[in-house]
Design an enzyme around this catalytic site. Structure first.
Site, PDB file in Angstrom:
ATOM      1  N   CYS A 132       0.833  -1.199   0.000  1.00 55.52           N
ATOM      2  CA  CYS A 132       0.000   0.000   0.000  1.00 55.52           C
ATOM      3  C   CYS A 132       0.875   1.259   0.000  1.00 55.52           C
ATOM      4  CB  CYS A 132      -0.978  -0.040   1.169  1.00 55.52           C
ATOM      5  SG  CYS A 132      -2.357   1.132   0.988  1.00 55.52           S
ATOM      6  N   HIS A 232      -3.424  -5.252   0.864  1.00 52.03           N
ATOM      7  CA  HIS A 232      -2.780  -5.665   2.111  1.00 52.03           C
ATOM      8  C   HIS A 232      -2.798  -7.190   2.234  1.00 52.03           C
ATOM      9  CE1 HIS A 232      -2.248  -1.780   4.288  1.00 52.03           C
ATOM     10  NE2 HIS A 232      -3.142  -1.393   3.386  1.00 52.03           N
ATOM     11  N   GLU A 234      -1.023  -9.005   4.071  1.00 53.20           N
ATOM     12  CA  GLU A 234      -0.843  -9.419   5.467  1.00 53.20           C
ATOM     13  C   GLU A 234      -2.174  -9.584   6.182  1.00 53.20           C
ATOM     14  OE1 GLU A 234      -0.744  -4.857   5.887  1.00 53.20           O
ATOM     15  OE2 GLU A 234      -0.585  -6.420   4.350  1.00 53.20           O
TER      16      GLU A 234
END
Length: 256
Positions: A132, A232, A234
């Site tokens: 990002c 994202h 993660e």
């Protein structure tokens, strides 16, 4: 796999806030076979102390870095499987809780630290994943620019979707490094951003977009692993596809 065989992956973030992103990124790196190391302006380190880098998400990149003045502040606009909801709900609560401690506006100390790390990593041909804000800063560091707002890309009434759930489809360039890692030509991703790459920096290739043209991934041409994604990964621990980014990063960072 023993600790000694795990490459060290530096993960950047702010001094205040950013704890959910750090925990989820560290978990992804550990699951992929790496050893995470947290890097912040108050606790910096040289890129050479790591085997690879994750430049994390967070506050907007200061537009002065690409020769623009900040726009006036605006409030951001606001068919999923049960497993996605079970992961997304606690993550959303964590982000709300820790957002109370985030710094408002731009974080110039973090910009400076991360740009220094990016330049060092590129000079040393070190694997790097930008997430990002990290993807945006990678592009800016290489001479590119950003759209400070992306609402004009979206049809009136729909707005820019912001969700930790994978609800946006991105199309991946077939001959890109990203496509070779994910082994797909499109995938569903989450979205927490209100900016994106405008002009690509030197040697930067746009490797994924939304249908409307919003840039969703970039990569440095000729590099083994220098990739930035607008989403994202993660926050998608349930997705083997998205965790493949971390597995590829750790594999590229492993000595020998």
């Amino acid at each position: 796999m023993g600790r000694a065989s795990r490459p060290v992956l530096g993960i950047t973030g702010p001094d205040r806030g950013g704890f959910p992103a750090w925990i989820m990124s560290a978990l992804a790196v550990w699951r992929a076979g790496g050893r995470p190391r947290r890097i912040r302006p108050a606790r910096p380190c040289a890129a050479a102390e790591c085997d690879g880098l994750v430049i994390g998400g967070g506050s907007d990149v200061d537009p002065l870095h690409y020769g623009e003045a900040p726009l006036e502040s605006e409030e951001a606009s606001t068919s999923t499987r049960l497993r996605d909801w079970l992961v997304a709900l606690p993550l959303a609560l964590l982000r709300i809780l820790f957002s109370r401690h985030e710094r408002g506006g731009y974080d110039r100390a973090r910009d400076a630290l991360e740009q220094s790390l990016i330049r060092e990593a590129l000079a040393q041909e070190m694997p790097l994943l930008g997430i990002c804000r990290g993807a945006q800063l990678l592009n800016v560091t290489l001479g590119g620019s950003l759209y400070q707002r992306i609402d004009h890309f979206y049809v009136e009434g729909t707005g820019n979707l912001r969700s930790v759930l994978p609800r946006k489809e991105v199309r991946i360039a077939a001959d890109s490094r990203l496509a070779s890692i994910l082994a797909v030509d499109r995938c569903m991703v989450n979205a927490l951003h209100d900016q994106c790459v405008r002009e690509a920096g030197s040697g930067v290739r746009i490797s994924a977009r939304e249908r409307n043209g919003v840039t969703q991934a970039i990569e440095l041409e000729g590099a083994d692993f220098v990739i930035g994604v607008q989403w994202h990964p993660e926050y998608l621990p349930q997705s083997r596809l998205q965790q493949g980014l971390f597995r590829a990063l750790v594999a590229a960072a492993r000595p020998g």
